[in-house]
Design a protein around this motif. Structure first.
Motif, PDB file in Angstrom:
ATOM      1  N   VAL A   1       0.851  -1.196   0.000  1.00  0.00           N
ATOM      2  CA  VAL A   1       0.000   0.000   0.000  1.00  0.00           C
ATOM      3  C   VAL A   1       0.887   1.248   0.000  1.00  0.00           C
ATOM      4  O   VAL A   1       1.841   1.322   0.776  1.00  0.00           O
ATOM      5  CB  VAL A   1      -0.909   0.027   1.254  1.00  0.00           C
ATOM      6  N   ARG A   2       0.597   2.192  -0.895  1.00  0.00           N
ATOM      7  CA  ARG A   2       1.336   3.461  -0.893  1.00  0.00           C
ATOM      8  C   ARG A   2       0.360   4.620  -1.082  1.00  0.00           C
ATOM      9  O   ARG A   2      -0.466   4.610  -2.000  1.00  0.00           O
ATOM     10  CB  ARG A   2       2.389   3.478  -1.998  1.00  0.00           C
ATOM     11  N   VAL A   3       0.476   5.607  -0.207  1.00  0.00           N
ATOM     12  CA  VAL A   3      -0.357   6.805  -0.250  1.00  0.00           C
ATOM     13  C   VAL A   3       0.377   7.842  -1.082  1.00  0.00           C
ATOM     14  O   VAL A   3       1.451   8.307  -0.698  1.00  0.00           O
ATOM     15  CB  VAL A   3      -0.612   7.338   1.180  1.00  0.00           C
TER      16      VAL A   3
ATOM     17  N   LEU B   1      -3.587   0.762   5.152  1.00  0.00           N
ATOM     18  CA  LEU B   1      -3.833   2.134   4.698  1.00  0.00           C
ATOM     19  C   LEU B   1      -4.113   3.054   5.876  1.00  0.00           C
ATOM     20  O   LEU B   1      -3.537   4.148   5.975  1.00  0.00           O
ATOM     21  CB  LEU B   1      -5.002   2.154   3.702  1.00  0.00           C
TER      22      LEU B   1
ATOM     23  N   ALA C   1      -1.002   3.733   7.830  1.00  0.00           N
ATOM     24  CA  ALA C   1      -0.096   4.615   7.084  1.00  0.00           C
ATOM     25  C   ALA C   1      -0.592   6.060   7.128  1.00  0.00           C
ATOM     26  O   ALA C   1       0.199   6.997   7.306  1.00  0.00           O
ATOM     27  CB  ALA C   1       0.039   4.140   5.639  1.00  0.00           C
TER      28      ALA C   1
ATOM     29  N   LEU D   1       1.402   9.135   8.600  1.00  0.00           N
ATOM     30  CA  LEU D   1       1.797  10.241   7.724  1.00  0.00           C
ATOM     31  C   LEU D   1       1.176  11.562   8.170  1.00  0.00           C
ATOM     32  O   LEU D   1       1.286  12.570   7.475  1.00  0.00           O
ATOM     33  CB  LEU D   1       1.396   9.930   6.272  1.00  0.00           C
TER      34      LEU D   1
ATOM     35  N   ARG E   1      10.021   2.649   4.882  1.00  0.00           N
ATOM     36  CA  ARG E   1       9.389   3.364   3.785  1.00  0.00           C
ATOM     37  C   ARG E   1      10.440   3.530   2.686  1.00  0.00           C
ATOM     38  O   ARG E   1      11.238   4.465   2.735  1.00  0.00           O
ATOM     39  CB  ARG E   1       8.895   4.695   4.339  1.00  0.00           C
TER      40      ARG E   1
ATOM     41  N   PRO F   1       8.256   7.466  -0.496  1.00  0.00           N
ATOM     42  CA  PRO F   1       7.355   8.242   0.369  1.00  0.00           C
ATOM     43  C   PRO F   1       5.930   7.684   0.312  1.00  0.00           C
ATOM     44  O   PRO F   1       5.468   7.275  -0.755  1.00  0.00           O
ATOM     45  CB  PRO F   1       7.398   9.653  -0.233  1.00  0.00           C
ATOM     46  N   GLY F   2       5.258   7.674   1.443  1.00  0.00           N
ATOM     47  CA  GLY F   2       3.853   7.299   1.492  1.00  0.00           C
ATOM     48  C   GLY F   2       3.586   5.817   1.644  1.00  0.00           C
ATOM     49  O   GLY F   2       2.430   5.413   1.761  1.00  0.00           O
ATOM     50  N   GLU F   3       4.635   5.006   1.657  1.00  0.00           N
ATOM     51  CA  GLU F   3       4.402   3.565   1.763  1.00  0.00           C
ATOM     52  C   GLU F   3       3.931   3.158   3.161  1.00  0.00           C
ATOM     53  O   GLU F   3       4.413   3.684   4.171  1.00  0.00           O
ATOM     54  CB  GLU F   3       5.679   2.784   1.419  1.00  0.00           C
ATOM     55  N   ALA F   4       3.012   2.219   3.185  1.00  0.00           N
ATOM     56  CA  ALA F   4       2.612   1.603   4.448  1.00  0.00           C
ATOM     57  C   ALA F   4       3.737   0.682   4.906  1.00  0.00           C
ATOM     58  O   ALA F   4       4.253  -0.100   4.112  1.00  0.00           O
ATOM     59  CB  ALA F   4       1.321   0.814   4.261  1.00  0.00           C
ATOM     60  N   ILE F   5       4.114   0.796   6.165  1.00  0.00           N
ATOM     61  CA  ILE F   5       5.151  -0.094   6.713  1.00  0.00           C
ATOM     62  C   ILE F   5       4.419  -1.316   7.252  1.00  0.00           C
ATOM     63  O   ILE F   5       4.054  -1.405   8.426  1.00  0.00           O
ATOM     64  CB  ILE F   5       5.984   0.627   7.781  1.00  0.00           C
ATOM     65  N   THR F   6       4.182  -2.256   6.342  1.00  0.00           N
ATOM     66  CA  THR F   6       3.294  -3.378   6.665  1.00  0.00           C
ATOM     67  C   THR F   6       3.886  -4.287   7.746  1.00  0.00           C
ATOM     68  O   THR F   6       3.135  -4.929   8.474  1.00  0.00           O
ATOM     69  CB  THR F   6       2.971  -4.185   5.402  1.00  0.00           C
TER      70      THR F   6
END
Lengths: 313, 313
Positions: A42-44, A72, A75, A79, B99, B102-107
């Protein structure tokens, strides 16, 4: 107030886009994919920092959606989102709300706890409440169940000649009354007993004095379709006209949609809480109104000196 | 001390049965099934009240397993289990531990938080630690990563003539040394660069002075198999014997097992951390030893006046 940032989990783009427009917000860019080993990425791609964020994720396939939803939401908070809410037009795991047999997992509670740890509010449409009187008994966050009865009734009034609204069971009486009132139509309910996952036994009311009407079978969810298929059989035995089937949530497990279509329904109509070919009733405006209320609650409750109102249910 | 009550999520019956026997415990009866609408049903058929409970659930398909794992753990606590631990011979979501963009969920963090809210300890085999030095940096519960190096080395010593152990990358140096020591064999490592999900570029060490040895490619996980397939190609170009491929976790995404078999491996061998046709190395005894340590920790730490030891990592 600037509108919220709306993210759509895969399959929810249409609803998210319309919701964002209705709220004066924008749709955020999001990447979700599955690695070869089955893990989810998942990436925002639109910064949520200091924004009021709405995730749109209908829960037709709750097990498949759960990981990406949790990743999500985590994250977004990580963020720097100001607040993260969930619009789940269809809410899952509402049936197992107690221990019918010893040792059963009460999945309604477990699932609600997972959602409530991830997001700060929840808006859904006609949750399948049974033993719990309201969502607030299950969810430890502010929740709002949008009532689709008026939307269903309005569709029936506009599209069915001389409708006679028939609800699925005694418990649905009040909900059916709401639909019938909006449809300016008479109504009744079936008597139903559920045995196991798919077996349903029911009795149909005598429709002799409504023979000139068009029967409209209503339910909150069509899953296996057995309730409606059995009801259609009984109605036809009594010489009634082919009924219209109207439901909120187009779950349609397995082959149930074609089974129902073949069983004698003149038309099958659902809301767009779950994307499906039968969607003819739009609940996005009702959802938008509920989300607007959640966002306003937040703004008020975080203003200096504001008293936080009790969570809507 | 009576042995623990061991529950197997679907597909883990063999491991659970052997673990229960090794611990002097018993396997509990459990029902897990999927409703027609895709929701999961879980029922605990052996009372866990006041028992020390172990759930066995390898996480080869983590998204699919997560709901039943959470529902089962919640139900066990709800039904009065003294403590609930998880044996996940293969632990998922260890790759996205930061990450990268940028913006990735750190699953890794999100998944660990889900597991840690559900169970009270975790035992796994050779977790794919990368940026985190130990599981305790990710998991807020006592954890223990069982080292399979000795089991791999023992299998190599017993089954490969004149082995030369080749590890996947510089990071694996220490782990490969452990395997080589147990196998009484020389060793080296590849230099690898990963690009995206599946592209791997590597260079193979010169094997001129090991031409009489049998190359043994080792890795913790075989997922796409690209690392090993590329290494096999390089080895064959150098005129080496067909290598034996040995790994801890038989993830084997897509067609990777047959791809690897066709690429020139003389044999593919894995541990039973994930049930697979290639399983020849048994890690259940090592897991049982780790679980015994967790159960003893609990007993000691809850005894009157006991000092709770720091969680093992």
């Amino acid at each position: 107030m600037a509108g919220p940032l709306v993210f759509a989990l895969p399959g929810n783009d249409l609803a998210a886009g319309r919701l964002a427009r209705a709220l004066g917000g924008e749709v955020g860019a999001l990447t979700v994919h599955e690695f070869p080993d089955g893990e989810t990425y998942v990436r925002v791609d639109t910064s949520p920092t200091a924004r009021d964020v709405v995730i749109v994720a209908t829960l037709r396939h709750p097990n498949a959606v759960l990981p990406s939803l949790v990743f999500l939401a985590d994250a977004l908070r990580d963020l720097g989102a100001a607040r993260v809410g969930l619009v789940a037009p269809y809410l899952a795991y509402m049936r197992q709300d107690t221990r019918f047999r010893p040792g059963e997992a009460i999945t309604s509670r477990s699932f609600a706890a997972l959602v409530a740890r991830s997001v700060q509010w929840l808006v859904t449409v006609d949750p399948h409440l049974h033993r719990f009187a309201s969502l607030s008994e299950l969810y430890a966050i502010p929740t709002q169940g949008v009532h689709a009865a008026a939307d269903l009734g309005a569709w029936i009034a506009a599209n069915v000649t001389s409708p006679f609204v028939i609800g699925p069971d005694a418990e649905s009486r009040q909900w059916v009354d709401g639909i019938a009132a909006a449809a300016h139509a008479p109504s009744t309910v079936l008597v139903k007993t559920r045995r196991g996952d798919t077996d349903v036994v029911e009795s149909i009311p005598n429709i002799d004095d409504r023979r000139s009407c068009t029967p409209v079978l209503v339910d909150d969810i069509i899953s296996t379709g057995r309730t409606m298929i059995a009801a259609i059989g009984h109605l036809r035995e009594q010489g009634a006209a082919a009924p219209v089937c109207v439901a909120v949530h187009a779950v349609f497990a397995g082959e149930s949609y074609s089974d129902l279509a073949r069983s004698g329904a003149s038309q099958i109509v659902t809301t767009n809480s779950i994307v499906h070919a039968s969607n003819l009733i739009d609940v996005i405006p009702s959802i938008a109104a509920a989300v607007r209320r959640q966002l306003a609650t937040f703004t008020e409750s975080t203003a200096p000196g504001a008293v936080r109102p009790p969570p809507p249910t």
